[in-house]
Scaffold this active site. Structure first.
Site, mmCIF file in Angstrom:
data_model
loop_
_atom_site.group_PDB
_atom_site.id
_atom_site.type_symbol
_atom_site.label_atom_id
_atom_site.label_comp_id
_atom_site.label_asym_id
_atom_site.label_seq_id
_atom_site.Cartn_x
_atom_site.Cartn_y
_atom_site.Cartn_z
ATOM 1 N NE ARG A 64 -38.543 64.471 3.398
ATOM 2 C CZ ARG A 64 -38.676 65.799 3.511
ATOM 3 N NH1 ARG A 64 -39.393 66.310 4.482
ATOM 4 N NH2 ARG A 64 -38.080 66.598 2.640
ATOM 5 C CB SER A 122 -24.801 30.554 39.901
ATOM 6 O OG SER A 122 -26.128 30.133 40.179
#
Length: 381
Positions: free
Chosen positions: A307, A268
């Site tokens: 498409r 940390s």
């Protein structure tokens, strides 16, 4: 070759073996690979002669792929195959792109990216499974308190917990392997009828599939997106399976519980005493993105007429992102589990102070044995 989207996202996953096959550059190079193999297949079917095939190969092999330039040129036609084919045809107008449409090139390129990325992904999943097998065997009878809905429940064993992780990961991996193996080639021409190369179209398609080691399919899947959907949902399931493990690791690594500890916990910036289960946390972060990506793929099944309108275009970055996020999640859970410390004393201590007075683990050991037996049988099948 560049990475998929950003150096941080990929490199922070710890393993870019899959990601290298998912970048924009890799995607465009697979379009070129499609065009080269298509010329070969058309030559084998006598649609192109030897001179035309050789000229097409020379043109493709000599093509200087500029990713930025292709990306910019794609804006006018809304897909990258169009400027690539245009540039190739400017050199060789006869042997390039015989009977194909841009979707054939793009869909096949996506499939090839996924298959190549899938190899290292499946390899690492196998390594994760081996770690889980070892944990289940070693801790078959290591008692710990079970927890349901965040509360203490009745005792189980850590081996049973690991066996549960193994079972979920194995099932998801098998589905992904099957989905990748079943991916088909795409070659259908303008509206999927192979009219431009009739009567040789199906022969070209079959030869192209064999050359690329993809499944041939008589029905063109321009608007049947299930082959990609099957991979997408399998990828999300794999990510979900490893995220479950990560969540348990984070919980069991909590200071007050202390039953697990990663081999290389994270620190940390403000609290030097901390030993964060950083790899499990990162796994959760990568995996958490995958359901939405899979949902986008499901939404893109709305391909209209012959498409897709926008739906097809949405797939190209989405499924590569999904594969990359899943690969990173798997890499991080591998890092989390590899060399993890299982603190049996902490498990015994927490069990001693558990709310329940029951110390029986029931059939936990037998259940571990059954899961391990099934896993080993599957490895030999």
């Amino acid at each position: 070759m560049s990475l998929s989207r950003s150096d941080y996202v990929d490199l922070a996953g710890g393993n870019t073996a899959a990601h290298r096959h998912l970048s924009d550059e890799a995607f465009l190079r697979q379009i070129l690979r499609f065009e080269r193999e298509l010329a070969t297949a058309a030559g084998s079917a006598d649609v192109l002669d030897d001179t035309q095939v050789a000229a097409a190969h020379a043109t493709i092999d000599g093509f200087d792929l500029d990713v930025d330039a292709i990306a910019a040129a794609s804006a006018s036609g809304a897909n990258p195959a169009i400027p690539i084919v245009k540039a190739l045809k400017a050199v060789d107008a006869t042997g390039i792109h015989p009977g194909a449409t841009s979707q054939d090139a793009i869909d096949t390129a996506l499939v090839l990216c996924l298959k190549e990325a899938g190899e290292p992904l499946l390899t690492q999943l196998a390594e994760v499974q081996k770690i889980l097998v070892e944990l289940a065997e070693t801790h078959r009878d290591t008692k710990m308190i079970g927890r349901t809905l965040g509360q203490q429940a009745t005792p189980t064993t850590f081996g049973a917990v690991a066996a549960g992780w193994l079972e979920g990961t194995t099932a998801a991996t098998a589905d992904l392997a099957d989905a990748l193996l079943d991916l088909p080639v795409q070659y259908g021409g303008a509206t999927g009828t192979l009219a431009a190369t009739h009567p040789h179209g199906l022969e070209i398609q079959a030869r192209l599939a064999a050359q690329l080691r993809l499944r041939p399919t008589p029905i063109v899947w321009h608007t049947n997106r299930y082959p990609l959907i099957r991979v997408a949902t399998a990828l999300a399931a794999v990510a979900g399976a490893v995220r479950k493990i990560a969540g348990d690791v984070v919980w069991l690594s909590a200071t007050e519980i202390g039953e697990l500890r990663e081999a290389s916990p994270g620190g940390s910036s403000a609290m030097p005493h901390k030993a964060n289960p950083a790899a499990a946390v990162a796994c959760d972060g990568y995996a958490r993105r995958t359901p939405a990506l899979a949902a986008t793929m499901l939404d893109a099944m709305d391909s209209r007429h012959q498409r897709g309108v926008g739906s097809w275009h949405a797939e190209w970055p989405t499924i590569r992102e999904l594969a990359a996020a899943t690969a990173s999640a798997v890499a991080r859970i591998h890092a989390s589990l590899n060399g993890i410390t299982v603190d049996g004393q902490a498990m015994a201590r927490n069990l001693e102070y558990a709310a329940t007075g029951d110390q029986s683990t029931g059939h936990a050991g037998e259940l571990v044995d059954a899961v391990l037996h099934n896993w080993k049988e599957e490895q030999h099948s």
